[in-house]
Design a protein around this motif. Sequence first.
Motif, mmCIF file in Angstrom:
data_model
loop_
_atom_site.group_PDB
_atom_site.id
_atom_site.type_symbol
_atom_site.label_atom_id
_atom_site.label_comp_id
_atom_site.label_asym_id
_atom_site.label_seq_id
_atom_site.Cartn_x
_atom_site.Cartn_y
_atom_site.Cartn_z
ATOM 1 N N CYS A 135 -4.595 -2.121 4.600
ATOM 2 C CA CYS A 135 -6.002 -1.742 4.722
ATOM 3 C C CYS A 135 -6.423 -1.873 6.180
ATOM 4 O O CYS A 135 -5.797 -2.590 6.947
ATOM 5 C CB CYS A 135 -6.888 -2.617 3.839
ATOM 6 S SG CYS A 135 -8.613 -2.058 3.828
ATOM 7 N N CYS A 172 -9.888 -9.133 0.086
ATOM 8 C CA CYS A 172 -9.644 -9.555 1.454
ATOM 9 C C CYS A 172 -10.774 -9.158 2.398
ATOM 10 O O CYS A 172 -10.662 -9.293 3.605
ATOM 11 C CB CYS A 172 -8.317 -9.023 1.924
ATOM 12 S SG CYS A 172 -7.821 -7.536 1.072
ATOM 13 N N CYS A 173 -11.888 -8.627 1.864
ATOM 14 C CA CYS A 173 -13.094 -8.474 2.660
ATOM 15 C C CYS A 173 -14.267 -8.476 1.694
ATOM 16 O O CYS A 173 -14.084 -8.508 0.490
ATOM 17 C CB CYS A 173 -13.083 -7.207 3.514
ATOM 18 S SG CYS A 173 -13.616 -5.707 2.672
ATOM 19 N N CYS A 177 -13.011 -5.040 -3.206
ATOM 20 C CA CYS A 177 -12.352 -4.049 -4.064
ATOM 21 C C CYS A 177 -12.003 -4.616 -5.432
ATOM 22 O O CYS A 177 -12.016 -3.907 -6.426
ATOM 23 C CB CYS A 177 -11.035 -3.590 -3.445
ATOM 24 S SG CYS A 177 -11.232 -2.599 -1.981
HETATM 25 S S1 SF4 Z 1 -11.121 -5.788 -0.273
HETATM 26 FE FE1 SF4 Z 1 -10.514 -3.627 -0.155
HETATM 27 S S2 SF4 Z 1 -11.609 -2.766 1.601
HETATM 28 FE FE2 SF4 Z 1 -11.699 -4.989 1.763
HETATM 29 S S3 SF4 Z 1 -9.984 -5.475 3.095
HETATM 30 FE FE3 SF4 Z 1 -9.283 -5.686 0.999
HETATM 31 S S4 SF4 Z 1 -8.376 -3.706 0.502
HETATM 32 FE FE4 SF4 Z 1 -9.618 -3.427 2.333
#
Ligand code: SF4
Lengths: 357, 422
Positions: A135, A172-173, A177
């Motif tokens: 990502c 991871c953010c 997701c």
């Molecule tokens: S949660 Fe989704 S958008 Fe955020 S860093 Fe992870 S893969 Fe990327």
Amino acid sequence: MSQTTLAPRDQGAPDYTKYLHPLMAKNYGKWDYHERLRPGVLVHVGESGDKLYTVRAGSPRTMSADTVRKVCAIADKYCEGFLRFTSRSNIEFLVGKKENLDPLIQAVEKELGWPLGGTGPSVSNISHTQGWLHCNLPGSDAAGSVKALMDDLIEDFKNEQLPNRVHISSSCCQINCASHGDISIIVQHHHAPRINHKNMQICELPKVVAICPAAAIRPATINGMETVEVVEEKCMYCGACHGQCPSMEIRDAQTDTLSIWVGGKMSNARSAPTFMKLAVWGIPNNPPRWPEVSAAVKTILKAYKEGGKPWERLGEWIERIGWQRFFEKTGFPFTRYHIDDSPEALSTLNRSAMLRL
Amino acid sequence: MSAKEMALNTPMLNELESGDWPSFVTDLKAYSKKRPVVAQLLNQLEESYQTKWNYWQGKIINAPGYGGGIIARGSDKSDKYPGLANFHTVRVIEPPGWVYSTDALRDLADIAEKNGAGILQFHGMSGDVLLLGFDDAGSLQCAEDLMNNGWDIGGSGAAMRTLQCCVGQARCEMACYDTMKMTKHLTDTFIHYLHRPEFVYKFKFKLSGCPNDCANSIVRSDMPIIGTWRGAMQVDQKKVAEFIDQKGMEYLIDNVLTRCPTRCLSVRGKELVVDNSDCVRCMHCINVMHKALKPGKDRGATILVGGKRTLKIGDTMGAVLIPFIKLETDEDRDNFTDFVEKVWEFWNDNGMDHERIGEFIYRIGMLTFLKGVEIEPDPRMINRPRTTSYIKFEELGPSRFDGERQQNPPVWNRESEGRETM
Ligand code: SF4
Ligand code: HEM
Ligand code: HEM
Ligand code: SF4
Ligand code: SF4
Ligand code: SF4
């Protein structure tokens, strides 16, 4: 590389009827009931009396083409060539002949090395995303942190010994997701985005101004360049701008941390669906095995296992015993940051004289 | 692939090879012998582990005629890892319910390996199969090969996104409508909107066959479609008695009767009495006593609207839009797609850039939204009536000189757009 002749063909979704196990096709819409024979093994019984066995195993989600072929060879041998995946990346081998069950289980556990489980009141596979593997936004990894955490929770995957099922998600953010789970792990940033003004010309500015939930971004001219600036007082470090614009760098390897949230539930069973709520924050982002995350998750699971009634999901257990007691039982500190100050905040306050004293 | 052989150097990743959960590191390390670029990928990932920093940048590449489906990435460290300079993901629309024949899976593996790094993911959080590691030409050839073999590429951007559904009637006795058929129907009917982003923002459907909502539709989709039934549930009293004999009366009381959210279950002897008029179709009793109880026979779905995660107005669950709709015949399905087009038109005509439909409703209010999509209000849409007394009653405003009622300015008017107040 050969020439492409691609033209829009708009073919749509694959014809799933070709991919149904023959017993699925035959009993489609006419299933009577199912039973869990042992953790990871289900039998679905049709009104016709047909029995379709399912062997559910944890998959790593990310696989090489060779591993996919290995999976196929096993499914050809024991499953008439049919299988499926679940929304949490478990694999389900579909078995029409009972005598194939034991050799299939052998093959899955020994040849693939994938554990059976994730059925009934167990910890299922962790919903996760791309992370550092692929990502452009992550502050942490996905597949690796999931592997490390599932290593530590594998007994609760392989056994059905919790009050009800536990869905874990790891993102991871803050785009998150992987979404809400009974337990959710997300990355947390601790300062406003750093703007790379030199790089700022690459897209239309209004997009990034419009994306900010706090209206903290405004157009600005710096050293004669059209760019944007961030009102630090308003910014809440969500990173939404970073998703829109690579020049708004929100991540910081030194200061980013992880937080753990509990009580997300999407099913309507017993109580209406609920969002996840903050449990612990400030957990170090500690590759390669994130031991602090494992420890916190295990603490939550232990308290839930001890206190939850059968069928009670993690969030339902906490609502029953009260958040005060949740913090007592887990030993997590209750801090001022647990009190919501978002626009939805007023509805999260206790507006009654009903308290446990 | 112009990948030079590169020695693996992954001390931190190697720590992810111990333990009982399957290790993607072990798999990819072995595979890197066949596909050397995978060694570059692992070495870069190792660097991320060392530095806690990410080295991927977003890029843009589209297959001709398509506005999405290829998630383009390039490495910041392409000097060091030339094979990662362009290393894109191709989204492939999954078979509804994620069912596969091994032929289909092998086909995907072959296409992934022939054109790129040969890494597959089952599945992305978007529902798609993800194939990783293509350069520009490889991405296009991959898309071409996929389409030649009957696959299609998934959605991204401000478009209808790839759909997702639970296994439904294919292997679940709870399913109240055919989730797979409906998913294929919606995908195929609206495939233009999936491939060519022309909405104000993304739009997701997720479909679950019953209120257990295995597809997590209620928070993960703009329009959750959740199976349900009208009227009485099916009760097999003989199996109720068997359940009581097996598990005991106390289990029935503690785990079924007292757990019903609307207290509509009681027991007379070994007979279960259901007050169906109060049942809110939560599924709990059916989940526990799934041999004795089943959803009723008059089945359909509840349509909700506006589920999404936290950006920007905070998390929203889908809210009830159509309490019950039949989804059995082609005509039922077409009626529904007509309705969806009406919703899209209203949202796209009046929504702001980057405004998910849930945010749009938040801004304009549900009552204005209902008027816009021509749906009659229904008490099942709310938990309780409003408590604020500031209301624009259209019927009670002053008459104008020609006897017409005053028209309140529509709240969704684009003129109210933006935050600038000066
Ligand atoms: S949660 Fe989704 S958008 Fe955020 S860093 Fe992870 S893969 Fe990327
Ligand atoms: C150079 C002159 C002015 C400047 C720089 C200025 C700047 C601003 C700013 C920055 C805001 C806050 C916007 C926000 O955060 O949403 C504001 C709000 C406001 N201004 Fe001005 N202003 C000016 C003149 C005026 C004048 C002359 C009036 C009235 C005659 C006025 C009336 C208002 C009002 C009513 C608001 C509040 C609007 C709201 O809250 O929706 N301003 N102004
Ligand atoms: C020099 C002259 C003026 C100054 C410095 C001034 C300043 C302000 C400021 C600072 C606010 C608060 C803005 C905010 O909450 O963001 C305000 C609000 C307001 N002003 Fe003025 N103002 C001036 C003239 C006027 C005039 C001439 C009018 C009307 C004709 C007016 C009407 C209002 C109203 C109605 C509000 C409240 C707006 C709201 O709450 O949304 N002001 N003013
Ligand atoms: S981090 Fe979030 S709040 Fe801060 S400027 Fe970016 S979008 Fe706005
Ligand atoms: S949502 Fe309902 S119908 Fe679909 S798989 Fe889950 S329990 Fe079955
Ligand atoms: S489905 Fe839920 S609401 Fe209906 S009777 Fe059963 S437990 Fe009660």
